[in-house]
Motif scaffolding. Structure first.
Motif, PDB file in Angstrom:
ATOM      1  N   VAL A  19       0.845  -1.195   0.000  1.00 59.83           N
ATOM      2  CA  VAL A  19       0.000   0.000   0.000  1.00 59.83           C
ATOM      3  C   VAL A  19       0.885   1.252   0.000  1.00 59.83           C
ATOM      4  O   VAL A  19       0.644   2.199  -0.756  1.00 59.83           O
ATOM      5  CB  VAL A  19      -0.979   0.001   1.196  1.00 59.83           C
ATOM      6  N   ALA A  20       1.931   1.256   0.814  1.00 62.14           N
ATOM      7  CA  ALA A  20       2.842   2.408   0.862  1.00 62.14           C
ATOM      8  C   ALA A  20       3.469   2.650  -0.511  1.00 62.14           C
ATOM      9  O   ALA A  20       3.551   3.795  -0.975  1.00 62.14           O
ATOM     10  CB  ALA A  20       3.919   2.187   1.915  1.00 62.14           C
ATOM     11  N   PHE A  21       3.912   1.580  -1.172  1.00 59.66           N
ATOM     12  CA  PHE A  21       4.485   1.688  -2.515  1.00 59.66           C
ATOM     13  C   PHE A  21       3.457   2.281  -3.473  1.00 59.66           C
ATOM     14  O   PHE A  21       3.749   3.217  -4.229  1.00 59.66           O
ATOM     15  CB  PHE A  21       4.933   0.295  -2.982  1.00 59.66           C
ATOM     16  N   SER A  22       2.245   1.752  -3.445  1.00 60.40           N
ATOM     17  CA  SER A  22       1.175   2.220  -4.332  1.00 60.40           C
ATOM     18  C   SER A  22       0.846   3.683  -4.098  1.00 60.40           C
ATOM     19  O   SER A  22       0.603   4.429  -5.043  1.00 60.40           O
ATOM     20  CB  SER A  22      -0.091   1.387  -4.126  1.00 60.40           C
ATOM     21  N   GLU A  23       0.826   4.078  -2.840  1.00 62.26           N
ATOM     22  CA  GLU A  23       0.462   5.463  -2.527  1.00 62.26           C
ATOM     23  C   GLU A  23       1.512   6.461  -3.000  1.00 62.26           C
ATOM     24  O   GLU A  23       1.200   7.614  -3.240  1.00 62.26           O
ATOM     25  CB  GLU A  23       0.174   5.614  -1.033  1.00 62.26           C
ATOM     26  N   VAL A  24       2.748   6.015  -3.138  1.00 57.22           N
ATOM     27  CA  VAL A  24       3.778   6.879  -3.716  1.00 57.22           C
ATOM     28  C   VAL A  24       3.664   6.861  -5.238  1.00 57.22           C
ATOM     29  O   VAL A  24       3.699   7.907  -5.899  1.00 57.22           O
ATOM     30  CB  VAL A  24       5.191   6.459  -3.255  1.00 57.22           C
ATOM     31  N   MET A  25       3.518   5.681  -5.830  1.00 59.37           N
ATOM     32  CA  MET A  25       3.503   5.562  -7.288  1.00 59.37           C
ATOM     33  C   MET A  25       2.249   6.137  -7.934  1.00 59.37           C
ATOM     34  O   MET A  25       2.326   6.813  -8.964  1.00 59.37           O
ATOM     35  CB  MET A  25       3.634   4.099  -7.707  1.00 59.37           C
ATOM     36  N   ASP A  26       1.104   5.862  -7.362  1.00 58.81           N
ATOM     37  CA  ASP A  26      -0.173   6.204  -7.997  1.00 58.81           C
ATOM     38  C   ASP A  26      -0.252   7.662  -8.452  1.00 58.81           C
ATOM     39  O   ASP A  26      -0.591   7.918  -9.603  1.00 58.81           O
ATOM     40  CB  ASP A  26      -1.328   5.835  -7.060  1.00 58.81           C
ATOM     41  N   PRO A  27       0.074   8.653  -7.624  1.00 57.91           N
ATOM     42  CA  PRO A  27      -0.078  10.044  -8.079  1.00 57.91           C
ATOM     43  C   PRO A  27       1.088  10.586  -8.912  1.00 57.91           C
ATOM     44  O   PRO A  27       0.997  11.691  -9.445  1.00 57.91           O
ATOM     45  CB  PRO A  27      -0.191  10.826  -6.764  1.00 57.91           C
ATOM     46  N   MET A  28       2.170   9.819  -9.047  1.00 58.20           N
ATOM     47  CA  MET A  28       3.328  10.330  -9.775  1.00 58.20           C
ATOM     48  C   MET A  28       3.009  10.576 -11.246  1.00 58.20           C
ATOM     49  O   MET A  28       2.194   9.868 -11.839  1.00 58.20           O
ATOM     50  CB  MET A  28       4.513   9.353  -9.671  1.00 58.20           C
ATOM     51  N   ARG A  29       3.666  11.563 -11.818  1.00 58.99           N
ATOM     52  CA  ARG A  29       3.574  11.836 -13.248  1.00 58.99           C
ATOM     53  C   ARG A  29       4.253  10.688 -13.998  1.00 58.99           C
ATOM     54  O   ARG A  29       5.334  10.237 -13.596  1.00 58.99           O
ATOM     55  CB  ARG A  29       4.281  13.160 -13.541  1.00 58.99           C
ATOM     56  N   LYS A  30       3.617  10.220 -15.062  1.00 55.66           N
ATOM     57  CA  LYS A  30       4.155   9.098 -15.824  1.00 55.66           C
ATOM     58  C   LYS A  30       4.275   9.478 -17.291  1.00 55.66           C
ATOM     59  O   LYS A  30       3.400  10.159 -17.832  1.00 55.66           O
ATOM     60  CB  LYS A  30       3.254   7.875 -15.657  1.00 55.66           C
ATOM     61  N   TYR A  31       5.351   9.019 -17.910  1.00 57.85           N
ATOM     62  CA  TYR A  31       5.567   9.183 -19.348  1.00 57.85           C
ATOM     63  C   TYR A  31       5.684   7.790 -19.945  1.00 57.85           C
ATOM     64  O   TYR A  31       6.451   6.974 -19.447  1.00 57.85           O
ATOM     65  CB  TYR A  31       6.821  10.010 -19.619  1.00 57.85           C
ATOM     66  N   VAL A  32       4.924   7.537 -21.002  1.00 59.91           N
ATOM     67  CA  VAL A  32       4.857   6.211 -21.595  1.00 59.91           C
ATOM     68  C   VAL A  32       5.357   6.281 -23.037  1.00 59.91           C
ATOM     69  O   VAL A  32       4.779   6.983 -23.867  1.00 59.91           O
ATOM     70  CB  VAL A  32       3.415   5.652 -21.561  1.00 59.91           C
ATOM     71  N   VAL A  33       6.441   5.566 -23.300  1.00 59.71           N
ATOM     72  CA  VAL A  33       7.005   5.506 -24.643  1.00 59.71           C
ATOM     73  C   VAL A  33       6.278   4.394 -25.391  1.00 59.71           C
ATOM     74  O   VAL A  33       6.403   3.220 -25.034  1.00 59.71           O
ATOM     75  CB  VAL A  33       8.525   5.234 -24.590  1.00 59.71           C
ATOM     76  N   SER A  34       5.487   4.776 -26.393  1.00 58.12           N
ATOM     77  CA  SER A  34       4.724   3.773 -27.144  1.00 58.12           C
ATOM     78  C   SER A  34       4.239   4.359 -28.459  1.00 58.12           C
ATOM     79  O   SER A  34       3.776   5.496 -28.506  1.00 58.12           O
ATOM     80  CB  SER A  34       3.519   3.304 -26.338  1.00 58.12           C
ATOM     81  N   THR A  35       4.332   3.559 -29.498  1.00 63.31           N
ATOM     82  CA  THR A  35       3.703   3.906 -30.769  1.00 63.31           C
ATOM     83  C   THR A  35       2.433   3.085 -30.964  1.00 63.31           C
ATOM     84  O   THR A  35       1.701   3.309 -31.924  1.00 63.31           O
ATOM     85  CB  THR A  35       4.672   3.654 -31.949  1.00 63.31           C
ATOM     86  N   GLU A  36       2.175   2.151 -30.054  1.00 62.37           N
ATOM     87  CA  GLU A  36       1.008   1.270 -30.166  1.00 62.37           C
ATOM     88  C   GLU A  36      -0.214   1.804 -29.433  1.00 62.37           C
ATOM     89  O   GLU A  36      -1.345   1.543 -29.854  1.00 62.37           O
ATOM     90  CB  GLU A  36       1.351  -0.116 -29.635  1.00 62.37           C
ATOM     91  N   LEU A  37      -0.017   2.511 -28.331  1.00 59.10           N
ATOM     92  CA  LEU A  37      -1.144   3.021 -27.561  1.00 59.10           C
ATOM     93  C   LEU A  37      -1.695   4.290 -28.202  1.00 59.10           C
ATOM     94  O   LEU A  37      -0.936   5.132 -28.686  1.00 59.10           O
ATOM     95  CB  LEU A  37      -0.716   3.317 -26.125  1.00 59.10           C
ATOM     96  N   ASP A  38      -3.013   4.412 -28.183  1.00 57.09           N
ATOM     97  CA  ASP A  38      -3.653   5.630 -28.690  1.00 57.09           C
ATOM     98  C   ASP A  38      -3.781   6.680 -27.598  1.00 57.09           C
ATOM     99  O   ASP A  38      -3.803   7.875 -27.884  1.00 57.09           O
ATOM    100  CB  ASP A  38      -5.043   5.308 -29.242  1.00 57.09           C
ATOM    101  N   ALA A  39      -3.910   6.220 -26.362  1.00 50.26           N
ATOM    102  CA  ALA A  39      -4.085   7.138 -25.239  1.00 50.26           C
ATOM    103  C   ALA A  39      -3.653   6.436 -23.954  1.00 50.26           C
ATOM    104  O   ALA A  39      -3.621   5.210 -23.883  1.00 50.26           O
ATOM    105  CB  ALA A  39      -5.550   7.561 -25.128  1.00 50.26           C
ATOM    106  N   VAL A  40      -3.308   7.239 -22.959  1.00 52.18           N
ATOM    107  CA  VAL A  40      -2.981   6.736 -21.630  1.00 52.18           C
ATOM    108  C   VAL A  40      -3.677   7.626 -20.606  1.00 52.18           C
ATOM    109  O   VAL A  40      -4.037   8.761 -20.908  1.00 52.18           O
ATOM    110  CB  VAL A  40      -1.454   6.728 -21.369  1.00 52.18           C
ATOM    111  N   ASP A  41      -3.877   7.075 -19.433  1.00 48.52           N
ATOM    112  CA  ASP A  41      -4.372   7.885 -18.330  1.00 48.52           C
ATOM    113  C   ASP A  41      -3.495   7.552 -17.130  1.00 48.52           C
ATOM    114  O   ASP A  41      -2.320   7.253 -17.312  1.00 48.52           O
ATOM    115  CB  ASP A  41      -5.874   7.684 -18.090  1.00 48.52           C
ATOM    116  N   TRP A  42      -3.999   7.572 -15.935  1.00 47.37           N
ATOM    117  CA  TRP A  42      -3.209   7.321 -14.727  1.00 47.37           C
ATOM    118  C   TRP A  42      -2.091   8.365 -14.607  1.00 47.37           C
ATOM    119  O   TRP A  42      -0.952   8.071 -14.354  1.00 47.37           O
ATOM    120  CB  TRP A  42      -2.667   5.882 -14.703  1.00 47.37           C
ATOM    121  N   ASN A  43      -2.482   9.616 -14.859  1.00 46.59           N
ATOM    122  CA  ASN A  43      -1.555  10.746 -14.752  1.00 46.59           C
ATOM    123  C   ASN A  43      -0.374  10.583 -15.704  1.00 46.59           C
ATOM    124  O   ASN A  43       0.772  10.835 -15.350  1.00 46.59           O
ATOM    125  CB  ASN A  43      -1.083  10.924 -13.306  1.00 46.59           C
TER     126      ASN A  43
END
Length: 189
Positions: A74-98
């Motif tokens: 839970v502690a790990f998740s609570e740190v990771m969940d709100p973090m800004r994320k950058y996703v390198v992909s040419t296959e995805l059309d969209a991402v969410d989860w910040n």
């Protein structure tokens, strides 16, 4: 001054980096990785790692963490969940989860991210870190080496084209027998 790009991953004695190949996570290793996340403001993943992490560590719509999670998870998740994320992909059309997509120009995109103010960017996965290492963009490597021989699976930095030389800057023994090792590149041959 640029913010550092830090690669961290669990690895077995034979170099396997499959997420299920090492020892099962315990409270100490989860606390280690939670502290590693806290050193950065954002995460950089390829599509596969992003989808894997999202399925495991994103806060459910109910707002309640699943029953299978212990306090360290839970502690790990609570740190990771709100973090800004950058996703390198040419296959995805969209991402969410910040998250935002990085579609092309990997070197320029990562250099731009590193030029932004912040404590650092954490990168995870297998293929993306290899590409970033080949570009000379990773400033720090953290490996938690598990006392296990996997015998099969993807290998650590397989596909790096040139020899890399590192300086050990920190080493820590975990009660499980795993060893956390932090390195900085000092030269390429």
């Amino acid at each position: 001054m640029t913010q550092p790009l830090r690669y961290g991953i669990n690895v077995t004695l034979d170099g396997c980096v499959h997420h299920e190949a090492g020892l099962p996570p315990d409270a100490e290793s989860m606390a280690f990785w939670t502290d590693e996340l806290r050193r950065s403001d954002s995460l950089l993943y390829g599509r596969v790692t992003y989808e894997l992490m999202e399925s495991a560590w994103r806060r459910p719509e109910s707002g309640e963490w699943p029953d299978w999670m212990d306090a360290s998870e839970v502690a790990f998740s609570e740190v990771m969940d709100p973090m800004r994320k950058y996703v390198v992909s040419t296959e995805l059309d969209a991402v969410d989860w910040n998250a935002s997509l990085v579609r092309e120009g990997l070197a320029a995109a990562v250099q731009e991210l590193k030029a932004q103010p912040g404590r650092g960017i954490s990168v995870g996965g297998v293929q993306l870190p290899t590409a970033l290492a080949n570009l000379g963009l990773i400033d720090e490597f953290t490996f938690v080496v598990h006392p296990v021989v996997a015998g099969r699976g993807p290998r650590l930095l397989e596909g790096v084209r040139e020899q890399m030389v590192f300086q050990l800057v920190e080493r820590r023994e975990l009660a499980s027998g795993a060893t956390a090792q932090r390195y900085r590149p000092v030269a390429s041959a």
